[in-house]
Design a protein around this motif. Structure first.
Motif, PDB file in Angstrom:
ATOM      1  N   ARG A 169      -4.752  12.759 -53.145  1.00  0.00           N
ATOM      2  CA  ARG A 169      -3.299  12.928 -53.067  1.00  0.00           C
ATOM      3  C   ARG A 169      -2.784  12.469 -51.708  1.00  0.00           C
ATOM      4  O   ARG A 169      -3.547  12.327 -50.746  1.00  0.00           O
ATOM      5  CB  ARG A 169      -2.916  14.396 -53.270  1.00  0.00           C
ATOM      6  CG  ARG A 169      -3.238  14.971 -54.636  1.00  0.00           C
ATOM      7  CD  ARG A 169      -2.602  16.334 -54.772  1.00  0.00           C
ATOM      8  NE  ARG A 169      -2.912  16.986 -56.043  1.00  0.00           N
ATOM      9  CZ  ARG A 169      -2.397  18.141 -56.421  1.00  0.00           C
ATOM     10  NH1 ARG A 169      -1.537  18.783 -55.639  1.00  0.00           N
ATOM     11  NH2 ARG A 169      -2.729  18.670 -57.584  1.00  0.00           N
ATOM     12  N   ARG A 202      -3.859  10.653 -57.586  1.00  0.00           N
ATOM     13  CA  ARG A 202      -2.432  10.979 -57.664  1.00  0.00           C
ATOM     14  C   ARG A 202      -1.630  10.299 -56.555  1.00  0.00           C
ATOM     15  O   ARG A 202      -0.478  10.674 -56.297  1.00  0.00           O
ATOM     16  CB  ARG A 202      -2.232  12.493 -57.586  1.00  0.00           C
ATOM     17  CG  ARG A 202      -2.852  13.280 -58.731  1.00  0.00           C
ATOM     18  CD  ARG A 202      -2.241  14.668 -58.830  1.00  0.00           C
ATOM     19  NE  ARG A 202      -2.891  15.504 -59.810  1.00  0.00           N
ATOM     20  CZ  ARG A 202      -2.669  15.439 -61.126  1.00  0.00           C
ATOM     21  NH1 ARG A 202      -1.816  14.552 -61.592  1.00  0.00           N
ATOM     22  NH2 ARG A 202      -3.304  16.252 -61.956  1.00  0.00           N
ATOM     23  N   THR A 203      -2.186   9.325 -55.872  1.00  0.00           N
ATOM     24  CA  THR A 203      -1.477   8.707 -54.752  1.00  0.00           C
ATOM     25  C   THR A 203      -0.263   7.903 -55.198  1.00  0.00           C
ATOM     26  O   THR A 203       0.593   7.573 -54.371  1.00  0.00           O
ATOM     27  CB  THR A 203      -2.421   7.802 -53.939  1.00  0.00           C
ATOM     28  OG1 THR A 203      -3.020   6.821 -54.803  1.00  0.00           O
ATOM     29  CG2 THR A 203      -3.520   8.619 -53.276  1.00  0.00           C
ATOM     30  N   GLN A 245      -9.476  15.434 -56.576  1.00  0.00           N
ATOM     31  CA  GLN A 245      -8.290  14.589 -56.638  1.00  0.00           C
ATOM     32  C   GLN A 245      -8.020  13.912 -55.296  1.00  0.00           C
ATOM     33  O   GLN A 245      -8.423  14.413 -54.244  1.00  0.00           O
ATOM     34  CB  GLN A 245      -7.065  15.423 -57.031  1.00  0.00           C
ATOM     35  CG  GLN A 245      -7.242  16.205 -58.319  1.00  0.00           C
ATOM     36  CD  GLN A 245      -6.041  17.060 -58.644  1.00  0.00           C
ATOM     37  OE1 GLN A 245      -4.927  16.827 -58.165  1.00  0.00           O
ATOM     38  NE2 GLN A 245      -6.252  18.079 -59.479  1.00  0.00           N
TER      39      GLN A 245
END
Length: 285
Positions: free
Chosen positions: A80, A24-25, A78
Motif C-alpha cells: 500500500r 493496492r498501490t 499487501q
C-alpha cells in the motif's frame, strides 16, 4: 534517526521481492501535501522525505470487495501507499505526524503514540538504502556550524533493505462518511536503533533493518506479546551495510533521480570522516 531514504523500486518488483499477495498501490488515498507529490506516489523516488506517500508492506484482512474474500482467507500480505509520519488515532489533526517519522526501538513498546501499533500494526518499508548526515569534526560552514556531509547506506549484498515500520489509521471527523476513502489517513513511522560500529561515525542512530527470515513474524498481527515483539526489535549483527559520501544535492527535497546515489567526487569532500577507519579523508585542518 532516518529522515530520507531511496524508494527506487517499482511496485511490480516489490510485489515479487516481498511476496505480496495484494497490490493496492493503484488505489486512491489521502495525502497531506499541499502540492502534488513529485515523483508521483508509487513511482521510483530517490529522495523519499517525510509527508510523502511511500510503498509499504503490511498484512491485513481482505475487504468484502476483494475477489478472494468469499474464500474466507485470513490476513494477507499487501503493498500500500502510506504517508510517512505517524498520526495516532487519537490525534486532533495530522500536524503531529511531522514529529513522528521515527520511533525508537528501546521505547516503542511504552510510548503512547507507538505502543499499540508496535503490538498489532507492524509493517516493512522497502528501501534501496537510506541517507544520513555526518557532522564534520574539522570543518565548519558559513554559519560557523559543523559542515554536514550526506552519506548513503545500503546492504553489502545489494538487496533492498526492509526497514521495520509501524502504521496507524487516523479518522478525519470533518468527513461525514467512513466509507469515503478521504475520511482516512494511513501513516507510518520507521523504527530506529543504535547505530552499529562504523555507521556510528556518521550518526548515532540507524533504521532497524529486518532480514527476510524475520519478515513473517514482524508482519504477523497475531504476534502481540510484548516479549515477542521486543525480541523482534533486537538488531542483527554488524557487517550487513556499507556507506559512502554522496552529493549534498540530496539535502534539498526538490532533488531526485538515480544520480543522488552516485559517490561524491573527492574534491567535494571537506572534513569527512571515513566510517570504516575513522580517518579524515579530506579537508583535515
Amino acid at each position: 534517526m532516518c529522515g530520507r531514504y531511496a524508494a527506487s523500486a517499482n511496485p511490480d518488483d516489490l510485489v515479487e521481492e516481498f511476496e505480496v499477495e495484494v497490490d493496492r498501490t493503484g488505489e486512491p488515498g489521502r495525502s497531506i501535501l499541499v502540492n502534488p507529490q513529485e515523483p508521483p506516489p508509487g513511482t521510483p523516488d530517490f529522495n523519499m522525505a517525510p509527508s510523502k506517500q511511500a510503498p509499504v508492506v503490511l498484512t491485513r484482512p481482505l475487504r468484502e470487495s476483494d475477489e478472494a474474500y468469499a474464500e474466507g482467507r485470513g490476513p494477507v500480505r499487501q503493498l500500500r501507499l502510506l504517508t510517512w509520519g505517524l498520526v495516532p488515532s487519537w490525534a486532533k489533526d495530522t500536524k503531529v505526524g511531522v514529529r513522528m517519522v521515527n520511533a525508537r526501538a528501546d521505547t516503542v513498546l511504552e510510548a503512547r503514540a507507538f505502543s499499540r501499533a508496535a503490538r498489532t500494526r507492524r509493517c516493512l518499508v522497502p528501501a534501496a538504502g537510506w541517507y544520513e548526515w555526518q557532522a564534520s569534526p574539522t570543518v565548519t560552514d558559513a554559519k560557523g556550524k559543523p559542515r554536514r556531509q550526506p552519506f548513503f547506506v545500503r546492504r553489502v549484498d545489494g538487496t533492498d533493505c526492509a526497514l521495520a515500520g509501524l502504521y496507524e489509521f487516523w479518522r478525519d471527523p470533518a468527513v461525514g462518511s467512513s466509507a469515503d476513502p478521504m475520511a482516512w489517513l494511513t501513516t507510518f513511522t520507521i523504527v530506529t536503533t543504535d547505530a552499529e560500529p562504523g555507521l556510528d561515525r556518521i550518526h548515532d542512530r540507524q533504521p532497524l533493518v529486518l532480514d527476510p527470515e524475520a519478515w513473517e513474524r514482524w508482519l504477523s498481527p497475531d504476534v502481540t506479546d510484548a516479549d515477542a515483539v521486543e525480541d523482534l526489535l533486537r538488531p542483527a549483527g554488524p557487517g550487513r551495510f556499507e556507506a559512502y559520501a554522496v552529493s549534498r544535492a540530496v539535502s534539498s527535497n526538490r532533488s531526485n533521480g538515480p544520480g543522488l546515489l552516485e559517490p561524491a567526487p573527492p574534491e567535494e569532500l571537506e572534513g569527512v570522516v571515513d566510517p570504516m577507519t575513522g580517518e579524515i579523508i579530506a579537508g583535515a585542518s
